[in-house]
Design an enzyme around this catalytic site. Sequence first.
Site, PDB file in Angstrom:
ATOM      1  N   TYR A  21       0.832  -1.216   0.000  1.00 23.59           N
ATOM      2  CA  TYR A  21       0.000   0.000   0.000  1.00 23.59           C
ATOM      3  C   TYR A  21       0.861   1.259   0.000  1.00 23.59           C
ATOM      4  CZ  TYR A  21      -3.082  -3.735   1.184  1.00 23.59           C
ATOM      5  OH  TYR A  21      -3.740  -4.932   1.131  1.00 23.59           O
ATOM      6  N   ASP A  22       0.390   2.264  -0.750  1.00 20.40           N
ATOM      7  CA  ASP A  22       1.135   3.528  -0.765  1.00 20.40           C
ATOM      8  C   ASP A  22       0.357   4.671  -0.095  1.00 20.40           C
ATOM      9  OD1 ASP A  22      -0.731   4.243  -2.690  1.00 20.40           O
ATOM     10  OD2 ASP A  22       0.655   3.973  -4.367  1.00 20.40           O
ATOM     11  N   THR A  23      -0.895   4.393   0.284  1.00 19.21           N
ATOM     12  CA  THR A  23      -1.698   5.417   0.956  1.00 19.21           C
ATOM     13  C   THR A  23      -2.315   4.819   2.212  1.00 19.21           C
ATOM     14  OG1 THR A  23      -2.174   6.479  -1.160  1.00 19.21           O
ATOM     15  CG2 THR A  23      -3.644   7.015   0.675  1.00 19.21           C
TER      16      THR A  23
END
Length: 300
Positions: A21-23
């Site tokens: 995940y990047d957020t």
Amino acid sequence: TQIMATKIESKASAVGLLAAYDTFLFDCDGVLWLGDHLLPHVIETLELLRSLKKKVIFVTNNSTKSRRQYTAKFAKFGLNVTEEEIFGSAYASAVYLSTIVALPKDRKVWVLGQSGIEDELHQLGYETLGGSDPELDREFNSESPLLNVDPNVGAVVAGLDIKVNYYRLAATLQYLRDPKVEFVATNIDSTYPQKGRVLPGAGSIVESAACASGRQPVACGKPSQGMMAAIKAIHQFDPSKAIMVGDRLNTDMKFGRDGGLATLLVLTGIETKEGLDSLAPNLKPTFYAEKLGDLYLHSK
Ligand code: PLP
Ligand code: CA
């Protein structure tokens, strides 16, 4: 849908989550802090996310404070966040009106609620009426004049109002009687915890206005997707690479799941392992952890 939520309890599980995940969307109370104390290794976990260049957004249903006012709460715990990283339900309501309803800025907004709502509406360029105006503190009786209804009001925003009284409700109804006036609720939580007490939430006030007018508002707090739509109007992210972290199943986890995000339940707040085990498979979070800090501790 999965049978089991993956527990964050090993290096593989922590590193796997961080890579996927990047957020990261966070609920606050019960995740970062509990009442007046910061939970263990929260500072290190947030620093780790920043060092990995993750986007972090703090999502709260508390409508009484604007983002500006909420940063002070983070600072008190030694957490460095910017106003842009905070997404409260007062701000979500203002963004909803300005971006999704596209209410022109020359229309005014009637507020049944506190200064956080007024502050966010003003920052987006709306003039407000009602809210914290001391004129509304007066008692109401059968002789009381009702306020003059301003025809330039295009929306009502209702949220928690600890000064709620009959005069405020009567004035709010005069605006809601016009079906062209938008009806927005910051959130519809029945209660909220405060210093070990359980108090009536914004929903208990919104319901009064809804009952009187026979109308249902669009709600801008978790788990409503009105909140997700408002966040997406401001922040660009790919839902399949985003995760919602929270301590409550029926708000935080539902909010993330309905928005197509992965979910991480932490057991430092409302929910217990027994509650998690008894969930139907389609309601299980993607991951769970004893505490948020485990993400940092197991990543090393
Ligand atoms: N509403 C009010 C007035 C609150 O004070 C709180 C929590 O402090 C909430 C709602 C719930 O907020 P959250 O979404 O951060 O749990
Ligand atoms: Ca919480």
